[in-house]
Design an enzyme around this catalytic site. Structure first.
Site, mmCIF file in Angstrom:
data_model
loop_
_atom_site.group_PDB
_atom_site.id
_atom_site.type_symbol
_atom_site.label_atom_id
_atom_site.label_comp_id
_atom_site.label_asym_id
_atom_site.label_seq_id
_atom_site.Cartn_x
_atom_site.Cartn_y
_atom_site.Cartn_z
ATOM 1 N N ARG A 68 -92.625 74.022 -0.794
ATOM 2 C CA ARG A 68 -92.756 73.167 -1.981
ATOM 3 C C ARG A 68 -91.464 72.400 -2.233
ATOM 4 O O ARG A 68 -91.506 71.228 -2.602
ATOM 5 C CB ARG A 68 -93.143 74.008 -3.197
ATOM 6 C CG ARG A 68 -94.563 74.510 -3.075
ATOM 7 C CD ARG A 68 -94.888 75.567 -4.086
ATOM 8 N NE ARG A 68 -94.956 75.048 -5.442
ATOM 9 C CZ ARG A 68 -94.989 75.815 -6.518
ATOM 10 N NH1 ARG A 68 -94.934 77.114 -6.405
ATOM 11 N NH2 ARG A 68 -95.074 75.279 -7.704
ATOM 12 N N ARG A 122 -91.584 83.815 -12.696
ATOM 13 C CA ARG A 122 -92.636 83.176 -13.487
ATOM 14 C C ARG A 122 -93.911 84.017 -13.551
ATOM 15 O O ARG A 122 -94.382 84.535 -12.550
ATOM 16 C CB ARG A 122 -92.940 81.821 -12.861
ATOM 17 C CG ARG A 122 -93.944 81.010 -13.625
ATOM 18 C CD ARG A 122 -93.770 79.563 -13.422
ATOM 19 N NE ARG A 122 -94.104 79.113 -12.085
ATOM 20 C CZ ARG A 122 -94.090 77.839 -11.732
ATOM 21 N NH1 ARG A 122 -93.733 76.923 -12.602
ATOM 22 N NH2 ARG A 122 -94.399 77.492 -10.518
ATOM 23 N N ARG A 124 -96.923 62.554 -7.458
ATOM 24 C CA ARG A 124 -95.995 63.335 -6.642
ATOM 25 C C ARG A 124 -95.664 62.646 -5.323
ATOM 26 O O ARG A 124 -94.844 63.164 -4.557
ATOM 27 C CB ARG A 124 -96.603 64.692 -6.331
ATOM 28 C CG ARG A 124 -96.129 65.810 -7.246
ATOM 29 C CD ARG A 124 -96.792 67.079 -6.769
ATOM 30 N NE ARG A 124 -96.127 68.282 -7.162
ATOM 31 C CZ ARG A 124 -96.493 69.031 -8.189
ATOM 32 N NH1 ARG A 124 -97.473 68.677 -8.971
ATOM 33 N NH2 ARG A 124 -95.862 70.163 -8.446
ATOM 34 N N ARG A 170 -98.465 83.360 -9.843
ATOM 35 C CA ARG A 170 -99.268 82.338 -9.171
ATOM 36 C C ARG A 170 -99.244 82.602 -7.679
ATOM 37 O O ARG A 170 -98.229 83.036 -7.140
ATOM 38 C CB ARG A 170 -98.670 80.957 -9.453
ATOM 39 C CG ARG A 170 -99.201 80.349 -10.713
ATOM 40 C CD ARG A 170 -98.454 79.134 -11.145
ATOM 41 N NE ARG A 170 -98.200 78.158 -10.101
ATOM 42 C CZ ARG A 170 -97.686 76.962 -10.331
ATOM 43 N NH1 ARG A 170 -97.386 76.609 -11.560
ATOM 44 N NH2 ARG A 170 -97.450 76.124 -9.353
ATOM 45 N N LYS A 182 -91.404 71.575 -16.146
ATOM 46 C CA LYS A 182 -92.219 70.389 -16.489
ATOM 47 C C LYS A 182 -93.377 70.766 -17.412
ATOM 48 O O LYS A 182 -93.616 70.115 -18.410
ATOM 49 C CB LYS A 182 -92.896 69.768 -15.241
ATOM 50 C CG LYS A 182 -92.001 69.284 -14.157
ATOM 51 C CD LYS A 182 -92.819 68.615 -13.052
ATOM 52 C CE LYS A 182 -93.658 69.561 -12.203
ATOM 53 N NZ LYS A 182 -92.926 70.429 -11.279
HETATM 54 P P1 AMP Z 1 -97.805 72.512 -10.357
HETATM 55 O O1 AMP Z 1 -98.711 73.280 -11.239
HETATM 56 O O2 AMP Z 1 -97.554 71.113 -10.871
HETATM 57 O O3 AMP Z 1 -96.547 73.244 -10.004
HETATM 58 O O4 AMP Z 1 -98.601 72.314 -8.964
HETATM 59 C C1 AMP Z 1 -98.905 73.413 -8.123
HETATM 60 C C2 AMP Z 1 -99.235 72.932 -6.723
HETATM 61 O O5 AMP Z 1 -100.401 72.094 -6.792
HETATM 62 C C3 AMP Z 1 -98.187 72.056 -6.087
HETATM 63 O O6 AMP Z 1 -97.195 72.782 -5.399
HETATM 64 C C4 AMP Z 1 -99.017 71.243 -5.115
HETATM 65 O O7 AMP Z 1 -99.355 72.029 -3.996
HETATM 66 C C5 AMP Z 1 -100.272 70.988 -5.899
HETATM 67 N N1 AMP Z 1 -100.249 69.725 -6.699
HETATM 68 C C6 AMP Z 1 -100.276 69.619 -8.064
HETATM 69 N N2 AMP Z 1 -100.290 68.342 -8.459
HETATM 70 C C7 AMP Z 1 -100.266 67.598 -7.314
HETATM 71 C C8 AMP Z 1 -100.241 66.205 -7.033
HETATM 72 N N3 AMP Z 1 -100.216 65.290 -8.008
HETATM 73 N N4 AMP Z 1 -100.227 65.820 -5.731
HETATM 74 C C9 AMP Z 1 -100.243 66.711 -4.744
HETATM 75 N N5 AMP Z 1 -100.249 68.033 -4.926
HETATM 76 C C10 AMP Z 1 -100.253 68.492 -6.194
#
Ligand code: AMP
Length: 222
Positions: A176, A132, A93, A165, A21
């Site tokens: 996740r 990653r 989400r 990460r 994404k």
């Molecule tokens: P990402 O960078 O989009 O993979 O997000 C990393 C982590 O941040 C996710 O696994 C969630 O724990 C949290 N996270 C990011 N965006 C959201 C969101 N819109 N709602 C809830 N948790 C989020």
């Protein structure tokens, strides 16, 4: 017959962790000069800065849990400000976030143009996630499966150090993926019912997926 080109400029990308994404959102953002926003990335920066909101987020992210809706929505409201064009990556989400986001867009008279659901198998998610690497300085993302890079190497863009990460572990991944299935897949159904969802198979190479998304955003109107 040649038609006008209508650019979709209010776009949401959803999909399982490590489906690409962020990568696709930043390529599309650069191609069309539309701001890219990732709630995950904003909160990673806040965590690195050890701000109060960052420390609050850290508790959830470390264990692979979603942030509470209220936290994600606070970040989005702040980011939106007066913006009218965006590519959201990883937001909304949950159904709760999607409903509040709709209200936010309705109040501003800026309806969504499209929601892309990036589809990929669990096996490919695992392989991509465990390979990653993220730059600790500029946030650029690489994958050991596609780039000759290793942890601790210098970022090819800014020379920052490449790290894993803290939520890219097998245990956090299980949470996740489970949370994705429970909370985010219903978001796809929600947007399907509004006629906004387009599913895109993202098992293909990055540039191939980009071409599909690029062409769809820049649709010819007859
Ligand atoms: P990402 O960078 O989009 O993979 O997000 C990393 C982590 O941040 C996710 O696994 C969630 O724990 C949290 N996270 C990011 N965006 C959201 C969101 N819109 N709602 C809830 N948790 C989020």
């Amino acid at each position: 017959m040649s038609g006008r080109t209508i650019l979709k400029s209010r776009v949401v990308l959803i999909g399982p962790p490590a489906c690409g994404k962020g990568t696709q959102a930043s390529l599309l953002s650069a191609a069309f000069s539309i701001p890219h926003v990732s709630t995950g990335e904003i909160l990673r920066k806040e965590r690195a800065a050890e701000s109060p909101i960052g420390l609050e987020a850290d508790r959830y992210a470390r264990e692979g849990h979603l942030f509470p809706d209220d936290l994600a929505l606070r970040v989005v409201r702040q980011w939106m400000d007066n913006r009218t064009r965006f590519i959201f990556d990883g937001f909304p989400r949950t159904i709760g976030q999607a409903i509040e986001f709709d209200k936010m867009l309705f109040e501003r008279s800026i309806p969504l143009d499209v929601v892309y659901l990036l589809e990929i198998s669990d096996e490919e998610v695992l392989a991509r996630m465990l390979g990653r690497l993220t730059c600790s300085k500029c946030g650029a993302v690489y994958n050991t499966r596609f780039h000759a890079l290793a942890m601790g190497d210098a970022c090819p863009k800014c020379q920052g150090s490449l790290v894993r990460r803290s939520d890219d572990t097998r245990e956090a991944l299980e949470h996740r993926l489970a949370e994705y299935k429970t909370f985010t897949q219903p978001v796809a159904d929600y947007y399907t019912s509004k006629g906004l969802l387009k599913a895109i198979d993202v098992e293909a190479a990055r540039d191939e997926v980009f071409q599909i998304l690029y062409a769809d955003m820049k649709e010819e109107a007859l």
